[in-house]
Scaffold this active site. Sequence first.
Site, PDB file in Angstrom:
ATOM      1  N   THR A  23       0.845  -1.196   0.000  1.00  0.00           N
ATOM      2  CA  THR A  23       0.000   0.000   0.000  1.00  0.00           C
ATOM      3  C   THR A  23       0.882   1.247   0.000  1.00  0.00           C
ATOM      4  OG1 THR A  23      -1.934   1.010   1.090  1.00  0.00           O
ATOM      5  CG2 THR A  23      -0.234   0.134   2.539  1.00  0.00           C
ATOM      6  N   ASN A  24       0.347   2.399   0.344  1.00  0.00           N
ATOM      7  CA  ASN A  24       1.134   3.635   0.394  1.00  0.00           C
ATOM      8  C   ASN A  24       0.617   4.504   1.539  1.00  0.00           C
ATOM      9  OD1 ASN A  24      -1.033   5.471  -0.691  1.00  0.00           O
ATOM     10  ND2 ASN A  24      -0.865   4.020  -2.372  1.00  0.00           N
ATOM     11  N   HIS A  25       1.207   5.665   1.711  1.00  0.00           N
ATOM     12  CA  HIS A  25       0.912   6.497   2.885  1.00  0.00           C
ATOM     13  C   HIS A  25      -0.333   7.367   2.767  1.00  0.00           C
ATOM     14  CE1 HIS A  25       4.519   5.486   5.056  1.00  0.00           C
ATOM     15  NE2 HIS A  25       5.279   5.801   4.023  1.00  0.00           N
TER      16      HIS A  25
END
Length: 212
Positions: A23-25
């Site tokens: 995923t990402n931030h």
Amino acid sequence: LGRKVLVTAGPTQEAIDPVRYITNHSSGKMGYALAKAAMLRGADVTLVSGPCAIEPPPFVKLVPVVTAKEMFDAVTSVSFEQDIIIKAAAVADYRPANVYEDKVKKHEEQMSIKLEKTDDILGYLGEHRLPGQFLCGFSMETEHMLENSRAKLAKKNADMIVANNLKVAGAGFGTDTNVVTLITADDCRELEIMSKADVASAIVSEILKKMC
Ligand code: CTP
């Protein structure tokens, strides 16, 4: 406003095995603020959101999704009826080529995961746009922000790209403020640092100005 607006927000999660994902931030704050800003002006808002830990704004239709594929399907199944589409989501560009059915056990010192490209949702919308439909994408960069974002505007056939440089203080992930530059084919305007609510309101105003 009386228009139909679709906003995408948050990250996507791409499973590796039943335990892990990529995923990402993205916190979803910018997208949720945009959905709220459009709702406050009387738009009929659909918010397609990846997994976020924040409250969705009231009076918007929330469509929760997890993966880039789910987001693609949710967006393209209603995109034909939208006047404005704002793609604030941080969609995974790649996902694991194979999802393990069982938890991956550790063996070797190094291991790699083969990734495959996801479909570019904004790119698809740009190819299949309706006459009069306004497409707004986002571009998060750490270098060459303007050149890269102008290239995205052209490549994805969008009307506007909201660009931000992750390395600027007060911009980017998780913060309540943002510093963005609004890029269209004939215009480029950097907004001063402001709350994501004010950035959202400025983006909606700019879109409405460009549409008439
Ligand atoms: N986007 C999308 N579908 C994807 C990837 C991105 O719709 N599979 C959208 C994002 O929601 C955003 C815009 O495209 O509005 C820009 O995303 P970004 O990942 O920064 O751009 P890329 O074209 O993937 O370029 P690069 O990876 O070179 O930064």
